[in-house]
Write an enzyme that holds these catalytic residues in place. Structure first.
Site: not given
Ligand code: E4P
Length: 215
Positions: A84
């Site tokens: 990522k």
């Molecule tokens: C995506 O891979 C992120 O880890 C995630 O979905 C962030 O979500 P949040 O806004 O609930 O922290």
């Protein structure tokens, strides 16, 4: 639409995997920090469970060189690792370099369609629009997911959309209807999808009625 779990909690990942609910795992530094365990230990446990699907792990560097180095190390841990990379200009350089090496990259923290277009052009295998966080600031996260879906379809772009920051089952249903490839969500949302008081009531009544059957 595939469901991924957005978690580094091994019990939750195991439970979701055993239910056949998930085909991938996404993490981010905040999710990792909640477990109070070493990153390497968490990833080792996750790779033992998720043997047949992608496991997303995020770089921490903010410069392209650092991201490329981290990305190579992450990808070397296991064949299922997807790196990522945050959607910043330095990140795009790293996406280009890593994807040209055959490493699968997800461009994360996407909050606009132009960002998704750039990420796809740089070679991202996945883009992750943050649906719930747009809702949090009074915008419509589902509209962004739909916009990216429409653009990718119109342009024949095969980069996959991983809708992230998914907060509830209505998000999931709407994302599925629009043809988003993947939605990643906490275990809690997966359980909200599974449970329905009518189902529970019906199962309970069947068992009560069965007691009335002469034995
Ligand atoms: C995506 O891979 C992120 O880890 C995630 O979905 C962030 O979500 P949040 O806004 O609930 O922290």
């Amino acid at each position: 639409m595939k469901i991924f779990i957005d978690s580094a909690n091994i019990a939750d990942i195991r439970a979701a995997y055993d239910m056949g609910a998930i085909s991938g795992v996404t993490t981010n530094p905040s999710i990792i920090s909640r477990e109070n365990r070493k990153f390497d230990d968490i990833i080792a446990d996750v790779t033992e469970i998720m043997v047949d699907g992608p496991i997303f792990a995020e770089v921490l560097s903010l410069d392209a060189e650092g991201m490329i180095e981290e990305g190579k190390k992450l990808a070397a841990i296991n064949k299922n690792i997807v790196v990522k990379i945050p959607m910043i200009p330095e990140g795009l350089k790293a996406v280009k370099a890593l994807s040209s090496l055959g490493i699968n990259v997800c461009v994360t923290v996407i909050f606009s369609a132009p960002q998704a277009i750039l990420a796809a052009n740089a070679g991202a295998r996945y883009v992750a629009p943050f649906v719930g966080r747009l809702d949090d600031i009074g915008e419509n996260g589902l509209d962004l997911a739909q916009e990216i879906r429409d653009i990718f379809d119109a342009q024949g772009i095969d980069t996959m959309i991983v809708a992230a920051s998914v907060r509830h089952p209505v998000h999931v249903v709407e994302l599925a209807k629009m043809g988003v490839d993947i939605a990643t969500m906490p275990f809690k949302v997966i359980m909200q999808m599974a449970k329905n008081p009518n189902t529970e009531g019906a199962v309970k009544k069947f068992l009560e009625d069965w007691e009335k059957v002469p034995k």
